[in-house]
Each structure stands twice: as C-alpha cells, then as structure tokens.
Design a protein around this motif. Sequence first.
Motif, PDB file in Angstrom:
ATOM      1  N   LEU A   2     -38.925  47.547 -45.098  1.00 49.59           N
ATOM      2  CA  LEU A   2     -39.736  48.752 -45.081  1.00 49.59           C
ATOM      3  C   LEU A   2     -41.148  48.426 -45.559  1.00 49.59           C
ATOM      4  N   GLY A   3     -42.140  48.980 -44.867  1.00 46.75           N
ATOM      5  CA  GLY A   3     -43.530  48.752 -45.238  1.00 46.75           C
ATOM      6  C   GLY A   3     -44.304  50.050 -45.284  1.00 46.75           C
ATOM      7  N   GLU A   4     -45.603  49.947 -45.462  1.00 45.20           N
ATOM      8  CA  GLU A   4     -46.492  51.101 -45.468  1.00 45.20           C
ATOM      9  C   GLU A   4     -47.865  50.654 -44.997  1.00 45.20           C
ATOM     10  N   GLY A   5     -48.723  51.613 -44.664  1.00 47.67           N
ATOM     11  CA  GLY A   5     -50.076  51.264 -44.255  1.00 47.67           C
ATOM     12  C   GLY A   5     -50.633  52.221 -43.228  1.00 47.67           C
ATOM     13  N   ALA A   6     -51.769  51.853 -42.678  1.00 51.19           N
ATOM     14  CA  ALA A   6     -52.443  52.678 -41.672  1.00 51.19           C
ATOM     15  C   ALA A   6     -53.399  51.816 -40.882  1.00 51.19           C
ATOM     16  N   ALA A   7     -53.703  52.282 -39.682  1.00 48.44           N
ATOM     17  CA  ALA A   7     -54.784  51.688 -38.893  1.00 48.44           C
ATOM     18  C   ALA A   7     -55.493  52.806 -38.154  1.00 48.44           C
ATOM     19  N   ALA A   8     -56.802  52.684 -38.055  1.00 49.15           N
ATOM     20  CA  ALA A   8     -57.614  53.619 -37.288  1.00 49.15           C
ATOM     21  C   ALA A   8     -58.440  52.833 -36.288  1.00 49.15           C
ATOM     22  N   VAL A  29     -45.989  41.890 -42.510  1.00 44.33           N
ATOM     23  CA  VAL A  29     -46.412  43.155 -43.135  1.00 44.33           C
ATOM     24  C   VAL A  29     -45.317  44.211 -43.150  1.00 44.33           C
ATOM     25  N   GLY A  30     -44.116  43.849 -42.765  1.00 41.28           N
ATOM     26  CA  GLY A  30     -43.018  44.794 -42.778  1.00 41.28           C
ATOM     27  C   GLY A  30     -43.146  45.854 -41.698  1.00 41.28           C
ATOM     28  N   HIS A  31     -42.251  46.836 -41.778  1.00 44.84           N
ATOM     29  CA  HIS A  31     -42.187  47.896 -40.772  1.00 44.84           C
ATOM     30  C   HIS A  31     -42.610  49.212 -41.428  1.00 44.84           C
ATOM     31  N   SER A  32     -43.839  49.627 -41.137  1.00 42.90           N
ATOM     32  CA  SER A  32     -44.391  50.847 -41.740  1.00 42.90           C
ATOM     33  C   SER A  32     -44.134  52.068 -40.879  1.00 42.90           C
ATOM     34  N   LEU A  33     -43.001  52.067 -40.184  1.00 43.08           N
ATOM     35  CA  LEU A  33     -42.527  53.211 -39.397  1.00 43.08           C
ATOM     36  C   LEU A  33     -43.582  53.671 -38.393  1.00 43.08           C
ATOM     37  N   GLY A  34     -44.054  54.920 -38.488  1.00 43.35           N
ATOM     38  CA  GLY A  34     -44.994  55.412 -37.480  1.00 43.35           C
ATOM     39  C   GLY A  34     -46.326  54.706 -37.482  1.00 43.35           C
ATOM     40  N   ALA A  35     -46.726  54.145 -38.618  1.00 48.50           N
ATOM     41  CA  ALA A  35     -48.035  53.492 -38.710  1.00 48.50           C
ATOM     42  C   ALA A  35     -48.081  52.162 -37.977  1.00 48.50           C
ATOM     43  N   ILE A  36     -46.937  51.486 -37.871  1.00 48.26           N
ATOM     44  CA  ILE A  36     -46.969  50.090 -37.428  1.00 48.26           C
ATOM     45  C   ILE A  36     -47.497  49.933 -36.013  1.00 48.26           C
ATOM     46  N   GLY A  37     -47.268  50.908 -35.134  1.00 52.02           N
ATOM     47  CA  GLY A  37     -47.755  50.776 -33.767  1.00 52.02           C
ATOM     48  C   GLY A  37     -49.264  50.638 -33.711  1.00 52.02           C
ATOM     49  N   ALA A  72     -50.338  38.615 -15.342  1.00 51.14           N
ATOM     50  CA  ALA A  72     -51.606  38.825 -16.043  1.00 51.14           C
ATOM     51  C   ALA A  72     -51.432  38.871 -17.556  1.00 51.14           C
ATOM     52  N   VAL A  73     -50.206  39.101 -18.028  1.00 53.77           N
ATOM     53  CA  VAL A  73     -49.961  39.242 -19.463  1.00 53.77           C
ATOM     54  C   VAL A  73     -50.068  37.873 -20.139  1.00 53.77           C
ATOM     55  N   ASP A  74     -50.954  37.791 -21.142  1.00 50.19           N
ATOM     56  CA  ASP A  74     -51.206  36.524 -21.823  1.00 50.19           C
ATOM     57  C   ASP A  74     -50.548  36.434 -23.193  1.00 50.19           C
ATOM     58  N   TYR A  75     -50.157  37.563 -23.758  1.00 54.14           N
ATOM     59  CA  TYR A  75     -49.502  37.589 -25.069  1.00 54.14           C
ATOM     60  C   TYR A  75     -48.748  38.903 -25.188  1.00 54.14           C
ATOM     61  N   VAL A  76     -47.584  38.849 -25.825  1.00 54.87           N
ATOM     62  CA  VAL A  76     -46.794  40.053 -26.083  1.00 54.87           C
ATOM     63  C   VAL A  76     -46.661  40.237 -27.589  1.00 54.87           C
ATOM     64  N   ASN A  77     -47.171  41.366 -28.069  1.00 55.33           N
ATOM     65  CA  ASN A  77     -46.955  41.744 -29.461  1.00 55.33           C
ATOM     66  C   ASN A  77     -45.675  42.561 -29.501  1.00 55.33           C
ATOM     67  N   ALA A  78     -44.618  41.966 -29.998  1.00 53.59           N
ATOM     68  CA  ALA A  78     -43.293  42.582 -29.946  1.00 53.59           C
ATOM     69  C   ALA A  78     -43.113  43.628 -31.030  1.00 53.59           C
ATOM     70  N   HIS A  79     -42.175  44.549 -30.784  1.00 54.64           N
ATOM     71  CA  HIS A  79     -41.754  45.452 -31.854  1.00 54.64           C
ATOM     72  C   HIS A  79     -41.128  44.614 -32.968  1.00 54.64           C
ATOM     73  N   GLY A  80     -40.243  43.699 -32.599  1.00 54.31           N
ATOM     74  CA  GLY A  80     -39.747  42.675 -33.515  1.00 54.31           C
ATOM     75  C   GLY A  80     -39.393  43.163 -34.902  1.00 54.31           C
ATOM     76  N   SER A  81     -38.484  44.108 -35.002  1.00 53.13           N
ATOM     77  CA  SER A  81     -38.174  44.697 -36.302  1.00 53.13           C
ATOM     78  C   SER A  81     -37.324  43.791 -37.173  1.00 53.13           C
TER      79      SER A  81
END
Length: 421
Positions: free
Chosen positions: A241-247, A348-356, A306-315
């Motif tokens: 479990l993680g926490e955080g934010a991105a804007a 950075v763990g999984h910050s639920l809704g923030a992680i996306g 065309a895809v050069d990298y995949v950022n996985a959900h990877g929980s």
Amino acid sequence: MMDGSQRRAVITGVGVIAPGGIGRDAFWELLCAGRTATRTISFFDPAGFRSRVAAECDFDPLAHGLTPREVRRMDRAAQFAVVATREAVADSGVDVERLAAERLAVSFGSAVGCTTGLEEEYAVLSDSGRQWLVDQSYGVPHLYGYMVPSTLAAEVADTVGAEGPVSLTSTGCTSGLDAVGRGAALIAEGSADVVVAGATDAPISPITSACFDAIKATTANNGDPEHASRPFDAKRDGFVLGEGAAALVLEEEQAARRRGARIYAEVAGFASRSNAFHMTGLKPDGREMAEAIRQALDRARLDPDAVDYVNAHGSGTKQNDRHETAAFKRSLGDRAYRVPVSSIKSMVGHSLGAIGSIEVAACALALAHQVVPPTANLHHRDAECDLDYVPLTAREHRMRTVLSVGSGFGGFQSAMLLVRR
C-alpha cells in the motif's frame, strides 16, 4: 494519429508527491536509481495486521508551502493534490491568472477520498470506537468536506482559479488514468483550453489496511519491507500500500506551441473497459485489458509495433501480473516480446487511485529523458510472466510512444498512449 482538424491534448507540466522524495525531480531520481521507498508502517501501530509495510510519503505540508489554515482545512489527500498542482503549474509556465477562468478545468481522481481525515475524526467523535452514539460537536469544522470526495477536485480548482468543468473521478485503482483521459477529452471536445488533471490518495490508515488484509491482497513480507513489492517475480505475494499524488497540466497543442511551452507528450489515445465478472477477481486471459489497449491504439491511429515501452499496472499480486501479461500478448502480438515492460509500484507502492496519474507522470518523464524505469526486486523468473520486465536497473531506450495501463477493483481496465511530439 488523429485527424488534423481535431484538438490535441498535450502535457506541459508535471507535479508529483510520492514516497521516497517530494517533487518531480526527487521522484524521477528514485525511479532511475531503482530505489524502493517501502518500509514498516510508521503512521499507526501495525501490530496485529497481516501486512505491516507501506510506501509512506515524508511530507511536511508547511514546508511545502501550505498555510496553517490550509493544513487545518484539508485532508492529507487534498494537501498532496494542491502541492502537486502548484508544482505542475509552475513547471508548465502557464499564467493561470491571465487565462479565461471558464476555459480552465480540473479533472482529478481518487479511490478512497479523504480516508485519513475521516478515520481520525471518527476516532475522536467515538472515543476510539467506545461510543456507539457520537457527539458531532467534537468534529473539526470541515468534517463534512471529508465526506464528499469532490472536495479534492474543488481544492485544486480553488488553487488555480478554475471556473470551467471540475470533476472527481472515482473508479478504484484506474481513477488516475481515467481522470487524465477525461481531462484530455475536455480539451479535444473544446470544453476547456487548459486542464489540471491528476489524482490523489492517502489511504495508509488502519481501516484501509484492514480491508486489504481481509482479502489478502497486500504482501505479508513484513520482515523485509524494502523487497516486499515484487511485481512479476515468482515469489510475489501481494502489493504494498502506498500514497501520493500527481498533477499534470494539459493544454490544447497549438496554443501551447504558440506560447513556446515545453511539451512532454501528447495524450494520443485512451480507452477503458469493464470485465463485468467479479469485484476483485480477474480472468487469466486478460481479454478486457487487451480490448482497452486495442481501442486506445485505434483512437491514436497507431499499430502495436509503434509501442516503445509499456508502463504496467504491475501490482505484485499473482493474478494481476498474470492477467496483464496475457493482455499484452493478446493486444500487442509479437511486439509484446520485444518491448520493455516495467512496474514503478516496485519502488513507490500502490497508491490506489493516485497511482495511475503518478505512472502517467513517470511515462512523461521517461519520454523526456529517454530512460525506462526498472522493475525493482525482480530476481526470480516466473514462467507465466515471460516478457522483458526491465529487472533492477533503469535502461536507456529510444522511445516515441508509451503505453500505460491500469486495473482496478470492480473490473475496471484502462489504457493510455502518450506520444512524444
């Protein structure tokens, strides 16, 4: 990728609050170093919990520019959102005071809203659960705001003076991706010229920990917190479990170019699907995530090659990592075996809704620096997870197009394509 007459949404500003370092630069440094920010929970006494580790943010709201009144009013998740927004706006160079307020919008996400404030206030009102009938007079003046998740988006809107569409998306762990997707749509349809899009969550609390303990979704590797988050590893046993934010500041591309803005990437395609199957379970074939990826590719007018990298959900759960590995193969075909895939949740763990949104920020920075973040703690190969997961060490890699995906309880599956322009 898109019809030339269509309005395109581009990312011009990034702000991040994440475990291991506050701010965009500290976040990127941690990812490139492959360093983990997971530790034994310090916010409360975790004794008695099945999972006692988390990825906590060392965040001092006063040190990061909030006033005592703002700290008193805002839940921790709102504090994260406002500080990340200020960094993103400064990074973009947009003068929000000169914008037409009705053309400035906010699209934010959160899975669990003001959990920290609600739990703290319940403990006060109920005398830590001893009183069945609570006395509301002991609550903080802003307790009602904690109960309304849209308060988070409203705080961001107040920060930038937005009078256009303002919304809060809550779709579980895909909230952050979905909120950015909605923000891009507002620009494409002409409803806004600038959108502050992102997500925030501060769920490291006894109630959230107990919920995930009950379904055994979080790791029980309490003796080695630094290596507890192990996406795609054969010995993985749940997420941290993680926490955080991105804007993110999204702008209409031509307007951004006219003012000479630096453009990280275009949000070229987005799609979401639901599996209508199980609240927490996933089918192993990954069909619904694959459909979201295919639809996102179609909207971006891109082929899988065309895809050069995949950022996985990877929980780091057994079923999720297997599910999305199958989804990549199903949607990308042979390309799935030739494209690097990684999970920053290992750090950075999984910050639920923030992680996306945090992962979208990581993708934008990956495109800017032409570096793929690693999957930390990946030491043991799993026969069911047989793609290139960039173990342990960041990798220089030429990229133009990045795919980021999310998977959430309730059956939500989302995919987004960012293109360097």
